[in-house]
Design an enzyme around this catalytic site. Sequence first.
Site, short mmCIF file in Angstrom:
data_model
loop_
_atom_site.label_atom_id
_atom_site.label_comp_id
_atom_site.label_asym_id
_atom_site.label_seq_id
_atom_site.Cartn_x
_atom_site.Cartn_y
_atom_site.Cartn_z
N ASN A 232 59.48 37.96 71.49
CA ASN A 232 60.16 37.87 70.19
C ASN A 232 61.39 37.01 70.41
O ASN A 232 62.40 37.47 70.95
CB ASN A 232 60.54 39.27 69.70
N ARG B 229 55.75 37.38 68.00
CA ARG B 229 56.16 37.59 66.62
C ARG B 229 56.42 36.21 66.01
O ARG B 229 57.23 35.44 66.52
CB ARG B 229 57.44 38.42 66.55
N HIS C 246 59.04 41.34 57.49
CA HIS C 246 59.15 42.60 58.26
C HIS C 246 57.82 43.36 58.27
O HIS C 246 57.78 44.57 58.45
CB HIS C 246 60.27 43.50 57.72
N ARG D 17 72.75 36.91 55.85
CA ARG D 17 72.02 36.30 54.74
C ARG D 17 72.43 36.92 53.41
O ARG D 17 72.72 38.11 53.35
CB ARG D 17 70.52 36.43 54.96
N GLU E 136 57.70 47.24 66.55
CA GLU E 136 57.01 45.98 66.28
C GLU E 136 56.31 45.45 67.53
O GLU E 136 55.21 44.87 67.43
CB GLU E 136 58.00 44.95 65.75
#
Length: 390
Positions: free
Chosen positions: A8, A90, A178, A238, A376
């Site tokens: 990742n 990912r 996500h 963000r 994840e």
Amino acid sequence: MDIILVVNAGSSSLKFEVFTIEGGLSRLMKGQMEGIGTAPHLRVKGADGAVLADETHDPAAVPDLPAAMNHVGAWLREQHPGTLAGVGHRVVHGGPDYERPVLLDETVLADLERYVPLAPLHQPNNLAPIRAIRQFRADVPQVACFDTSFHHGHSAVADHYAIPEHFFAEGVRRYGFHGLSYEYVAGRLPELAPDVAGGRVIVAHLGSGASLCALSAGRSIESTLGFTALDGLPMGTRCGQIDPGVILYLLDQKGMTVHEVQDLIYKESGLKGLSGISNDVRVLLESAEPAAGFALDHFVYRIGLNAGMLAASLGGLDAFVFTAGIGENSPDMRARIAARLEWLGAKLDPDSNARGDLVISTPDSRLRLLVVPTDEELMIARHTLSLIRA
């Protein structure tokens, strides 16, 4: 021993985990090379938490992601000389075509390069290690696992913007992100909370990136994120949802360039922009500055507002699930958000919340409140194993 490496990659960090596949997937270690190009530092821990590496390196020796990948690869070969059966990555954006994880080749890589403008903070960094591994270990199969895949299957009504149809055909649509986190949590709910797993659930992935996902019988039907990873909730840096007219104003009236606006809304906004202090919720919670409190209040307010929107998409709500860094580790933020959900029937149990129990709502709460840690990396390892064995 055959192993799977999960990667990742970010702009200045490289996270990785190693799983053995003998007798089923089992995590062997997890690590991170952070400060790439400035102050490279490698930290690795075993599955039992034991420290396997804690090394600082010369920035000139690890100037970029490919160099970091080479260094991590050399460390792994020296410390764990297993057989690399596959590498799972990912990849944030899979666009309209990739509905599930896929084995990587040059054609797929070329397709994924086209989505760099849709995820400029993530996509280039996700793809760089893939290129590096292909250069030195072309024999090793690599798998891309997309944050967008779990949201494929939304209704056309949910995924369209109110602009001419040909833009949708070209790929301008709401994707959601996500997805690996939501897929993992959705898979855990039948085991952890079978009474609500088949019902109407909102999962809140709250970390540096933040979003909400509406699950109906374990399937994603709506998300607060859309075409890019900018929409919906304010995040660490963000902006979240913003009137498109603001962007036009910045370009036309303020004379900002497209790149300046991109940097503003991706890197200088969110909690960092509102507080002027930090993008880290932990820092803001400890700060006595009014701007820090305001940034957190805004974050919680927008979560409550968007939860109402997703509850409407579901036609009601049976459970609200907290996950990811903030959701799993901050009782304070969970309590603030739960207070915003009281109109939906949420009653928080303060003691359960403080302990971080699975269920943090009271027995008489109409809305179940749960904390489910995400994974994840395990999700990526599972997809990778499935594809390399197919």
